[in-house]
Design a protein around this motif. Sequence first.
Motif, PDB file in Angstrom:
ATOM      1  N   GLY A 114       8.335   7.187  -8.163  1.00 30.71           N
ATOM      2  CA  GLY A 114       7.277   6.997  -7.157  1.00 30.71           C
ATOM      3  C   GLY A 114       5.960   7.527  -7.504  1.00 30.71           C
ATOM      4  O   GLY A 114       5.085   7.073  -7.111  1.00 30.71           O
ATOM      5  N   HIS A 115       6.019   8.799  -8.255  1.00 28.18           N
ATOM      6  CA  HIS A 115       4.778   9.146  -8.557  1.00 28.18           C
ATOM      7  C   HIS A 115       4.015   8.518  -9.889  1.00 28.18           C
ATOM      8  O   HIS A 115       3.224   9.213 -10.399  1.00 28.18           O
ATOM      9  CB  HIS A 115       4.950  10.661  -8.867  1.00 28.18           C
ATOM     10  N   ASP A 140      -0.944   0.864  -3.737  1.00 28.02           N
ATOM     11  CA  ASP A 140       0.041   1.641  -3.140  1.00 28.02           C
ATOM     12  C   ASP A 140      -0.059   0.929  -1.827  1.00 28.02           C
ATOM     13  O   ASP A 140       0.917   0.655  -1.229  1.00 28.02           O
ATOM     14  CB  ASP A 140      -0.237   2.965  -3.219  1.00 28.02           C
ATOM     15  N   GLN A 168       4.197   4.859 -10.110  1.00 29.54           N
ATOM     16  CA  GLN A 168       3.758   3.514 -10.043  1.00 29.54           C
ATOM     17  C   GLN A 168       3.453   3.236  -8.386  1.00 29.54           C
ATOM     18  O   GLN A 168       4.043   4.073  -7.586  1.00 29.54           O
ATOM     19  CB  GLN A 168       4.948   2.444 -10.412  1.00 29.54           C
ATOM     20  N   PRO A 169       3.086   2.137  -8.019  1.00 27.81           N
ATOM     21  CA  PRO A 169       3.018   1.858  -6.470  1.00 27.81           C
ATOM     22  C   PRO A 169       4.426   1.853  -5.779  1.00 27.81           C
ATOM     23  O   PRO A 169       5.550   1.371  -6.620  1.00 27.81           O
ATOM     24  CB  PRO A 169       2.390   0.472  -6.310  1.00 27.81           C
ATOM     25  N   GLY A 170       4.292   2.236  -4.673  1.00 27.54           N
ATOM     26  CA  GLY A 170       6.094   2.166  -3.998  1.00 27.54           C
ATOM     27  C   GLY A 170       6.232   3.537  -4.115  1.00 27.54           C
ATOM     28  O   GLY A 170       6.097   4.422  -4.787  1.00 27.54           O
ATOM     29  N   ASP A 171       7.261   4.019  -3.127  1.00 27.47           N
ATOM     30  CA  ASP A 171       7.569   5.436  -2.807  1.00 27.47           C
ATOM     31  C   ASP A 171       8.753   5.228  -1.899  1.00 27.47           C
ATOM     32  O   ASP A 171       9.510   4.233  -1.653  1.00 27.47           O
ATOM     33  CB  ASP A 171       6.359   6.245  -2.206  1.00 27.47           C
ATOM     34  N   ASP A 229       0.255   8.713  -9.960  1.00 27.67           N
ATOM     35  CA  ASP A 229      -0.310   7.988  -8.918  1.00 27.67           C
ATOM     36  C   ASP A 229      -0.785   9.070  -7.732  1.00 27.67           C
ATOM     37  O   ASP A 229      -0.058   9.785  -7.011  1.00 27.67           O
ATOM     38  CB  ASP A 229       1.011   7.121  -8.283  1.00 27.67           C
TER      39      ASP A 229
HETATM   40 NA    NA Z   1       3.786   5.656  -5.814  1.00 25.32          NA
END
Ligand code: NA
Lengths: 498, 953, 159, 110, 128, 91
Positions: free
Chosen positions: B817-818, B638, B820-823, B724
């Motif tokens: 977003g919750h 992340d 995998q990486p990335g939000d 995540d």
């Molecule tokens: Na995320």
Amino acid sequence: MIELHLPLLPILIPLVGSMLLLLLPASWRGPFALGTMVVSLVASSRLLQVVATTGTALVFHAGRWEVVEGVATGITLVGDWLSAMFVVMSQLVMLLGFVYALGCGDKVTGYGSFYTLFLLLVTGLTGTFLTGDLFNLFVFAELLVLSGTLLTAVADDKFGVEAAFKYFYISLLAAAFLLLACGGLYISYGTVNMAQLSVALAAETTPLALIAGGLLLATFMIKSATVPFHFWQPDFHAAAPTPVSATLSSVVVKLGVYGYLRMTTLLFVEQAEILQTILLVVGVVGVVFGGLAAIGTHNMKRMLAYSTLAQVGFILVGIGWGTALSLAAALVFTVNHALIKAAMLMLAGAVASRAPVKSADFEHIVGVGQAHPRMGILFFVGAMGLAGIPPTSGFISKMLIFNSGVAGMGYWSLGLIGVAAILTLVYTMRAFMRVWWVPAEGDLPFKRGDRLWAPALLLLGVVVLGLWAEPLLVVAEATAEWIMKPDPYVEAVLGLVP
Amino acid sequence: MGALLVWVLRKWMPITAARGWLLSIFPLMSLGLLGRAWWLVEDKYLSWSWAWVPAANLNISFYYDALSALFGLMVAGIGVLILIYGGYYFADDKDANRFFAYLLLFMGMMLGVVVAGDLITMFLFWEGTSITSFLLVAYKYKYESARKGAFKALFITGGGGIALLAGSLFLGHIAGGYDFKTIFSQAEVIQQHELYWVVLGLIAFGAFTKSAQVPAHIWLPAAMSAPTPASAYLHSATMVKAGIYLLARLNPALGGTESWFWLLSTVGLVTMVTGAYWGIQQDDLKGLLAYSTISQLGVLTFLIGQETEIAFKALVIGVIAHALFKSALFMCAGIIDHETGTRLLSRLGGLRQSMPITFVVVVMAGLSLAGSPPMFGFLAKETLLATAVHPTLSTATSWLFVLAIVVAAAFKLVQAGLVIVDVFMGEPRDKGVKGHEAPWGMVMAPLLPALASMGVGLLPNTAIVATFFGKAAEAAYGDKVKVSLALWTGINIPLLLSMGAITAGLILFSQRSWLIKREERWSFNRVYDGVLGGMDRLAFWATRTQTGYLRHYLAVMMVAMWVLVLLLWRFDWPTLAPFELFDDTRLEFDLIRLVSLVTIVAAAVTTIVLKRDFGAILALGAVGLSVAVYMAVEPAPDVALVQIVVDLLATVILVLALDRLPREQRRAAQTLQSQISWLRAGIATGGGLLVAGMSYMALSTRPRVSLVTPYYEQSAKALTGASDIVGAVIVDFRALDTLIEITVFSLAGIGVFTLFRWAARKHGDHEAAVANRMEPSLAALMQFSIGERPVSAYLQAVVTMVLPVALVIGGIHMLYGHEQPGDGFTAGVIISLAIGLWYVVFGFRETRRRLWWLRPHGFISLGVLLVIVTGLISMGVEGYFLASVDFGKMIGLPLPEGMKFSSGFLFEVAIASAVVGGVSLILDTLGRPAALAVQIHRAAQAEFDEAEKMDSQ
Amino acid sequence: MGYFTWIVPLTLLYVGLTANAEGLNWIVGLLLATLVTFLMRPEVKPHGIDWWGRAIVSGTRFVVTLLWDLMVSSVQVAGLVINRDIRVHQGIMALPTKHPAKGITVLSAQAITLTPGELVVDIDDEGTMYVHSLNVVAAMESEPAAQAKRVAQLEALFE
Amino acid sequence: MVLLTSIGIGMLFGVAIYQMLQRNVIRSAIGIILLGNAINLFLLAAGSQNGLVPAYDKAKDVMPDALPQAFVLTAIVISMGGVAVILAMLYIVSARYGTGDLDEINGLKH
Amino acid sequence: MIVELLAVITIMVATMFSVIGVVGFRRLPDVYTRLHATGKVGVLGVVMLLIAAVLVTPLVWSKALVLILLLLVVGPVTAHVLALAAYELGIEMKEGQQDDLQGVFTGITAEKIRLQDTSEGVKRGLFE
Amino acid sequence: MSTLLIGTLYFSLAVHTLLIGYAVWRMWRGENRIDRLMGFDLIGTLILGVLVLIAMIEETSIFIDVGLGLTALGFVGVVALARYAVAGEVE
Ligand code: NA
Ligand code: NA
């Protein structure tokens, strides 16, 4: 539910207001911002009132991430005596800053995002006071720094950008220190919750935590412009738009003071002695240096900014003595200085706005006051307040500080600040004489300028608090008593008796 | 009270002499009250106290006894006369309401001082007298001498005030209370206390400054720039007596010790003699009187220092006598000044004929000053001499005292002579100076005290007065004092000495041309100037520390930070890990770490050594990417993702900003970093060592236990629905951080926009360049800025595709977003960077035309508000702001696996919205072609001018 | 309807990236793609079903050719690089697209550039590509034919 | 690795400070960005280095501490905002003072 | 097992391509020629790594595919952008045998910019 | 996963990491700015390779997500830098 969220509301209200402002038409923004501040002040006053009546801290666990098995899992907002007092103080002064802004002729107040930035400044400051979480404090402090920077950068003063630029650079250093400190503490104790840290630090202080302590101290010294971390302050406070500068030099620097109090009474209680000694030394140096520099400088706003170094120095000395009496005195001094300094800076701005060339440089404002005797009365009262002459509240603060020094046997420091106290009289009265008594060269036409409602109200407060100091003292003493031991705070937050 | 009334009534106040009569009601009332009060208390005291600030144990209290009454009646009595006199003095001065207001205010303060019942109350009024005196001295503030005199007075008495405050606090601390009754009862304790000398020093210093004792006396002559009524009142009769009153008041508590005796005697005598001597050197009539006052104040100080009954008898007599004759003389000086236009002895003369009544008054008062019978002044001198020859004194001391007193008395006689003879006898030295008699009321005012001065002398043993004086002296002395006011007490040593003094004085007067120099000589003013000058020099150097060089500031702060750290840390090392090249269980990870660290450091050093900024920026980008690699190995995907995103964003913004900087300047700036500064390197090394040390400690003490993280690991999925855990911390556990964080980020966007829109066109610097000189090459500029150059169709096509792809990727970052990486943040940056790429390739206008929905401010506002609204909805559902709620589950919304319609999701959307707004604003402003910026500036200017016009209407 | 030339690939992109083939996710993807397309408002003309068929066929063929070219010439470049004596005969040659559609120019440029050894430096307004080649003599001979083949492949997409 | 990592982070921080003290405005801006990188690296490397697999639910092995990661994320975003603002200010300052030399940006003193 | 072996080979080949890309970067004479090595051979290496990843690990093939497509689009266009920039800057080919672009190039050249810089640079300096 | 595969992965990882080091060196000692920019671009590509390798070792596609971001943004960065290198950079 409102009661539960009381520690949140003084943060949330200005934040919501600031964002709504972006959607409003330009002419509504000022009054709307003022209204927001009023509502916010109501909330913070209510917070203080509840704290006063219940005698304990109001704790809000954001997102209901409460204390689980003695561990604070989320971010806690803590409205205790200290934070509530600081919040009410700063929001009150901020409110008057908005009042001033509404009657202010600065172009900057007409910029689209001015009030948004100003409200975010309020949000940031309030948040730093109310949060019970060190990292969250960093985040709020950044909000504060950024909004302050921007407000100054767009100021009418042509040096605004330079001042803002330097301040921001130095603040970045402060942010780095604070983050390193957060890291050091988290690595040592696995938490950044201040109550939790208090317990952990009391049990064992790791070397890393000690370094973190030094960094934290440096951070707060930058925030409160304590010598030798003060370099940004005279530039910044002098160049900021008047309504902003009035709040920066009066309440925003108090973030550092708040930090010192938390450090010595909650976090680094074991190390309080050395911390207090450091504060005492830098406080005395600040009183002398600030006083001298205020005498030597060339601009009235700058003079008042240097004066803040000295006045904060008095507060530091009070904290440095570390007795309940001196802490209470420092708190009273803090509040009174906030009111007086805000009023004085507003008046300096008002003078500048009436000068032929809009500037607070003494060379431009000689004799400007002669057409404005009423402003002169206000300034004189403010000057008396700064110099600690009755019947202003400045006298009460000075007397309490001296008295706590007498009782606390801080003789050498008392002696030094006593001698330095005369410097205040010198620069305030010289400034007064230059503006109101020295005849101007050539004819100065009467010129309209910024409205004087805000400074007048503040000075009314100064006189009222000078004549009727009891309520403030009661609050200050209760606060001092509350912070003398970390246990009540820790108990309120973590719900356990350490 | 009166002062307020004057202010209120200033419009209707008659601008005639009647004003003075009218106002004299106030002191008259005070006089009556005080007198009445005296009858009530008779030989006890009257006290009253009100808890002012109970929290600090402060009271407002009054204590009224004979001593207070003596001073109080004097203050009020002379006040009546002064106001009447002042009414004439300012008969046609419209502005004088201010004067009367100040004067009445002063009167109130002064009465407050003498009736105060405790040190704090007294101090309050004490400072009040200093301030009102300041205002009165500077009444004619347009003259520099008035301002200087006022400032000098304030500086010295203000300094004394601080000492007095400190002394009072010490005294109160020792005695256990501030009120005089307590203090008197603790006299023993106080005098035995180890801090007695501190208390004595501070309080005496306060009193000395107020009562113009050498060397603090210099303010008094300077204060003569006050209007004469003020001089007559404050600077002879009343305010200067405040110090005397204070010493007398505290005598029972502090007096009687060796140090008290020597301190007061020495200072008093020195003041007495020097004041008397300098008095005759003055050319200005008021200056002469001022020095004479100083001398008299020295006498009074001296008297308090003595521990004998007779001294206090002398004290009360001296106080009143001086008040009477000196106020009379001052008022006469004012009349002379008023009627002739000058007060210089070197110009005056022969006024006997033209001003007969004044002459008579001056003669009476002057004789009293000279200490000749049958005047009250004589009595004062007699008792003074009697004190000096008191048997309790050692012979040497006694003779020293006597000598000093006789010398001073002789000088005073000369002073009196100067006033009487030089002004009224002979011919005017300056022919142009002509006088005529003043109105009767004006003359009456000095006449009364002069008469009184004689009356007391001629009607001795007036029982009431004597008793009264006795009581007053008793209050100060602490024991019974019998005062007799008999002029003739038989031939005794004092009388002989007195005669001797008069003789000496007459001789001196006859030889005055030899004695009087009237030229600039050394005086303590030099010290004062030296102190102020030194202070100004120090102040100058204090401001020089503000050098204006940012790097000085940063360097000092870094060093200071190190000092603070050392003070706390004191080289307390934990057990440190031994050196091992690789310690991860997986070697290859350590290898990557090692390489990325080497890369980081190498690239960072490259940013220093590369001469061109462009290369440095590339190296900077490489640092960021390498950091991302380190983070990915952590493994913290992340963070690595965000690091990459931000690194590239920073690089882009940096080049955009760089592109806008003037080339000449940059070329010049690039030459600046050629040589290495060792100081800089030293400070940098210091910082580096600190952080390295912290890291080493931190890594050595691994594995540590986090208090909170286990909770997150266990409950993230269960309570927030997020796989995540870092994501869950961001949008749920520490949502408040994130709310403020995106506010900060949005603020940065608003800020950059605001800066460019407003700050960039201040003071004409930008605008002038824009409006006048840029016009011809507008088109060229358009071409040369990054955004608006033609690019190949190939690049255009690819770039066109990038935005929809970025939107989809961004959408996925928000939706999952919750998982995998990335939000929301990465989504926002990716989308807005793609938009930024459009700017670079299609130009600003075309981009804005096609992306009609891009409203950065609205995005920001909506983003932050959406978080808050989500928080509030959660509050409605769960009772807590920012609580985690799964709305999808609540309303039964069918969603693909892993997707949630929860508060966290709304949070991500909000973050993305705010970030798109913020980054767009930044790219908009930085990346916008310069020429276009011109147009926008101009539009903004027009808009703003419009607004200003509206405002001014 | 022309928007489907955008919506379909974007939906595929979404589903590919989320790696979740359940029906609900397709719907979400479709909604997202529609939203994105709506925001982009591309200038496209509607196509019939038959176009989609041809597009898929020729597109696939194009990509496969591309990958093959990529492999082959990568090896060639690798050989060149490893060779102890590097000898390049580089140069920039003009290569007209020979088709008015801009899309064909773009895809041709993409194909040329992806092929190691050749690289489009610039394209002028008439669609002439300026190709940098490691062996410009050889390229001058082979490229016009290769370009004609590409145009033939892609023509169906841009009629 | 412990010592090497520490030295690496320390050196990055040192370079950042060195750059911040440079006179060329661009270099000092680079210094600021490097400073942010150094701090973030410190927080992450020193704060959470003890995991084997990413901090995701149902991880099969030891996870790194998630909280410092969240701190770093927040800090990164905030410092990014700061960088944007400082660059904008840099632009305005150097336009107003006509210089790219920080030492010449000293209109405010004494 | 076969798959794994295939993967091993793919990874080795990919590694080789990466190395060759870098070696080319090192050995080729000028910017234009180097772009062929880094911009494309290097990209091919990563593409093959992704293919290997899909083969041997339970990675999601669709994501890998998207990434591959993205790389195939982005890699060449990056090379194109860099080549154009180099040409604009006036960087010359080493031993170039032919340049059809010379004379017809309509973009900005470094030459033009330099001119602009000297004659009108002051204006730009003032403005910015 | 077999030892062979793991060994290959480690080998490849080591090679890629070392190549990054070379690219940084190249960025420092580039002939001209485009050369440096190429070095920068190469770093991005190699980091992507590293991410893919880590993803294989960790057996998680999380790092592919990271790589996706890197690729998309790296492109933007290089284009912007290239445009800048032409018009903005001073000698
Ligand atoms: Na995320
Ligand atoms: Na995340």
